[in-house]
Design a protein around this motif. Structure first.
Motif, PDB file in Angstrom:
ATOM      1  N   UNK A 284       0.824  -1.210   0.000  1.00 62.75           N
ATOM      2  CA  UNK A 284       0.000   0.000   0.000  1.00 62.75           C
ATOM      3  C   UNK A 284       0.858   1.260   0.000  1.00 62.75           C
ATOM      4  N   UNK A 285       1.943   1.224   0.775  1.00 59.91           N
ATOM      5  CA  UNK A 285       2.836   2.375   0.804  1.00 59.91           C
ATOM      6  C   UNK A 285       3.472   2.618  -0.549  1.00 59.91           C
ATOM      7  N   UNK A 286       3.873   1.558  -1.243  1.00 62.18           N
ATOM      8  CA  UNK A 286       4.492   1.717  -2.553  1.00 62.18           C
ATOM      9  C   UNK A 286       3.505   2.292  -3.571  1.00 62.18           C
ATOM     10  N   UNK A 287       2.252   1.836  -3.512  1.00 62.91           N
ATOM     11  CA  UNK A 287       1.229   2.348  -4.432  1.00 62.91           C
ATOM     12  C   UNK A 287       1.010   3.840  -4.197  1.00 62.91           C
ATOM     13  N   UNK A 288       0.913   4.247  -2.933  1.00 69.09           N
ATOM     14  CA  UNK A 288       0.680   5.658  -2.636  1.00 69.09           C
ATOM     15  C   UNK A 288       1.887   6.512  -3.008  1.00 69.09           C
ATOM     16  N   UNK A 289       3.084   5.994  -2.771  1.00 70.21           N
ATOM     17  CA  UNK A 289       4.275   6.749  -3.156  1.00 70.21           C
ATOM     18  C   UNK A 289       4.313   6.941  -4.663  1.00 70.21           C
ATOM     19  N   UNK A 290       3.919   5.902  -5.421  1.00 69.28           N
ATOM     20  CA  UNK A 290       3.917   6.013  -6.880  1.00 69.28           C
ATOM     21  C   UNK A 290       2.916   7.059  -7.356  1.00 69.28           C
ATOM     22  N   UNK A 291       1.883   7.294  -6.575  1.00 67.09           N
ATOM     23  CA  UNK A 291       0.870   8.286  -6.936  1.00 67.09           C
ATOM     24  C   UNK A 291       1.152   9.647  -6.317  1.00 67.09           C
ATOM     25  N   UNK A 292       2.320   9.801  -5.702  1.00 65.11           N
ATOM     26  CA  UNK A 292       2.695  11.060  -5.062  1.00 65.11           C
ATOM     27  C   UNK A 292       1.724  11.404  -3.932  1.00 65.11           C
ATOM     28  N   UNK A 293       1.398  10.396  -3.138  1.00 64.92           N
ATOM     29  CA  UNK A 293       0.519  10.557  -1.988  1.00 64.92           C
ATOM     30  C   UNK A 293       1.263  10.065  -0.762  1.00 64.92           C
ATOM     31  N   UNK A 294       1.159  10.792   0.309  1.00 68.92           N
ATOM     32  CA  UNK A 294       1.793  10.365   1.556  1.00 68.92           C
ATOM     33  C   UNK A 294       1.140   9.081   2.036  1.00 68.92           C
ATOM     34  N   UNK A 295       1.907   8.017   2.302  1.00 71.78           N
ATOM     35  CA  UNK A 295       1.315   6.764   2.793  1.00 71.78           C
ATOM     36  C   UNK A 295       0.677   6.901   4.165  1.00 71.78           C
ATOM     37  N   UNK A 296       1.064   7.906   4.914  1.00 69.84           N
ATOM     38  CA  UNK A 296       0.522   8.050   6.258  1.00 69.84           C
ATOM     39  C   UNK A 296      -0.771   8.814   6.302  1.00 69.84           C
ATOM     40  N   UNK A 297      -0.758  10.084   5.840  1.00 72.70           N
ATOM     41  CA  UNK A 297      -1.968  10.925   5.920  1.00 72.70           C
ATOM     42  C   UNK A 297      -2.760  10.942   4.623  1.00 72.70           C
ATOM     43  N   UNK A 298      -2.212  10.354   3.568  1.00 71.04           N
ATOM     44  CA  UNK A 298      -2.882  10.223   2.279  1.00 71.04           C
ATOM     45  C   UNK A 298      -3.171  11.576   1.627  1.00 71.04           C
ATOM     46  N   UNK A 299      -2.351  12.579   1.927  1.00 74.53           N
ATOM     47  CA  UNK A 299      -2.472  13.866   1.247  1.00 74.53           C
ATOM     48  C   UNK A 299      -1.443  13.934   0.131  1.00 74.53           C
ATOM     49  N   UNK A 300      -1.727  14.751  -0.856  1.00 72.43           N
ATOM     50  CA  UNK A 300      -0.816  14.877  -1.973  1.00 72.43           C
ATOM     51  C   UNK A 300       0.497  15.564  -1.581  1.00 72.43           C
ATOM     52  N   UNK A 301       1.602  15.045  -2.139  1.00 72.04           N
ATOM     53  CA  UNK A 301       2.935  15.596  -1.860  1.00 72.04           C
ATOM     54  C   UNK A 301       3.696  15.672  -3.175  1.00 72.04           C
ATOM     55  N   UNK A 302       4.370  16.774  -3.418  1.00 72.14           N
ATOM     56  CA  UNK A 302       5.196  16.919  -4.615  1.00 72.14           C
ATOM     57  C   UNK A 302       6.534  16.210  -4.380  1.00 72.14           C
ATOM     58  N   UNK A 303       6.725  15.085  -5.037  1.00 71.50           N
ATOM     59  CA  UNK A 303       7.940  14.298  -4.857  1.00 71.50           C
ATOM     60  C   UNK A 303       8.875  14.385  -6.052  1.00 71.50           C
ATOM     61  N   UNK A 304       8.589  15.262  -6.985  1.00 69.61           N
ATOM     62  CA  UNK A 304       9.404  15.374  -8.195  1.00 69.61           C
ATOM     63  C   UNK A 304      10.597  16.316  -8.031  1.00 69.61           C
ATOM     64  N   UNK A 305      10.629  17.082  -6.935  1.00 70.80           N
ATOM     65  CA  UNK A 305      11.717  18.046  -6.804  1.00 70.80           C
ATOM     66  C   UNK A 305      13.019  17.412  -6.330  1.00 70.80           C
ATOM     67  N   UNK A 306      12.971  16.181  -5.837  1.00 72.48           N
ATOM     68  CA  UNK A 306      14.184  15.500  -5.377  1.00 72.48           C
ATOM     69  C   UNK A 306      14.681  15.997  -4.043  1.00 72.48           C
ATOM     70  N   UNK A 307      13.924  16.836  -3.366  1.00 70.60           N
ATOM     71  CA  UNK A 307      14.364  17.391  -2.091  1.00 70.60           C
ATOM     72  C   UNK A 307      13.398  17.068  -0.956  1.00 70.60           C
ATOM     73  N   UNK A 308      12.155  16.765  -1.271  1.00 67.88           N
ATOM     74  CA  UNK A 308      11.154  16.523  -0.238  1.00 67.88           C
ATOM     75  C   UNK A 308      11.367  15.139   0.351  1.00 67.88           C
TER      76      UNK A 308
END
Length: 358
Positions: A284-308
């Motif tokens: 489940x965590x891998x699926x959410x990470x692939x969708x740029x969603x936090x596995x914990x709170x399920x809110x959207x996170x920008x993971x494309x910047x390489x810094x977050x």
């Protein structure tokens, strides 16, 4: 389907869905046969069963006799018409021949032909008499056919009156029978719908989920599709009322589930990040990470910047660095993609360990 599932696991998952659909298909076929055969538990009665038993048989017999007489009279009339037409044709042909002969007789004026004139005149009289007799016979058969037809029509009107009198009772009995048969069908399909709801709430995540979903598909089809052609005019209310009840129950369940989910999320977010991270499901965590969603709170996170590296909403660690090669990696990965160091080994080494030189 999760992108982290193994290839064989994906195909097994698809095969289990196929099992669910096949199970539902066979159940639907069985249910359709049972629902279609339910009217056989009731004796099928017709309008004739409600006619006056004292008058109806006599009237029906009168109609049968009148129909037989009408057929016989029509057959006799056809024969009489044919005989009349033949006699009329013979008389007409004889008169034409006599006319020609008489014209010749006037020209020749031969006295010895007077006897032949008398004989020919007598022959014409006989033909005319035969024509009149054939016409009288045809008219008599016409009268017989008319009498038989009128007798049949009178008996049919009497039978129609009997049927009109019996129709009210017949319609009342038919509606009562429809209601009973509908009740049988409802007693069969409604418990299936209740059972499907219980299975959905309690068993849809068990190892037997293909059969659970197959039964749910079958129950929904049986109630909302298979039952429709057999609904009496008043049965549609049942369908819509049940749909409303299911919608209300399902809506309340969804609202309560949403509230429970929000409470669980608040409670989870109140825990330390490491504890939350250990409790999360890997796939489940891998699926959410692939969708740029936090596995914990399920809110959207920008993971494309390489810094977050951490979720800005709940503080959960999303990316960390390998203690051996210092590569930035998914915090939920079980192994470092760069050097293959297991995540458990990282945990055993401790978070405060210095990264190993590359």
């Amino acid at each position: 389907m999760s992108k982290t599932l193994r290839l064989s696991e994906k195909w097994f998952h698809r095969g289990l869905w196929l099992v669910a659909f096949l199970f539902a298909w066979f159940l639907i076929g069985l249910g359709s046969s049972i629902v279609g055969d339910l009217p056989q538990v009731e004796v099928q009665r017709s309008l004739d069963d409600y006619l006056d038993p004292a008058r109806a048989p006599a009237v029906q017999e009168t109609i049968r006799v009148a129909q037989q007489k009408a057929r016989e009279a029509q057959e006799a009339l056809d024969q009489a018409q044919l005989r009349y037409q033949s006699a009329e044709a013979s008389n007409r042909a004889a008169r034409e021949t006599f006319g020609n002969w008489l014209a010749t007789r006037k020209v020749t004026a031969r006295p010895e032909q007077d006897q032949e004139l008398i004989a020919r005149t007598q022959q014409l009289d006989d033909l005319k008499r035969a024509e009149r007799e054939a016409l009288a016979a045809m008219e008599a058969q016409q009268q017989s056919a008319l009498d038989a037809r009128q007798a049949r029509e009178h008996a049919e009107r009497e039978l129609q009156d009997l049927q009109d009198s019996a129709r009210v009772e017949y319609e009342r009995a038919r509606r009562a029978q429809e209601l009973r048969v509908f009740g049988y069908r409802l007693l069969l399909t409604l418990p299936l719908l209740v059972a499907a709801g219980w299975l959905f709430a309690k068993k849809r995540k068990t190892p037997s989920w293909p059969f659970v979903w197959g039964f749910i598909f079958f129950a929904l089809f049986a109630f909302f599709v298979e039952l429709v052609p057999y609904l009496p005019s008043y049965g549609g209310y049942v369908r819509y009322i049940v749909g409303i009840v299911l919608t209300v129950v399902g809506g309340r369940y969804a609202i309560q589930a949403l509230q429970r989910y929000l409470d669980q999320q608040k409670a989870a977010e109140a825990q330390p990040a490491q504890a939350r991270q250990r409790e999360l499901d890997y796939d489940q965590a891998q699926v959410r990470m692939a969708k740029h969603i936090c596995p914990g709170c399920e809110r959207g996170v920008d993971m494309n910047d390489g810094k977050t590296d951490f979720c800005p909403h709940c503080g959960l660690s999303l990316y960390d660095h390998c203690v051996r090669c210092n590569a930035r990696k998914n915090a939920f990965a079980r192994y470092c993609f760069s050097c293959g160091l297991p995540a458990k080994a990282v945990a055993a080494d401790g978070a405060g360990s210095e990264p190993a030189p590359v």
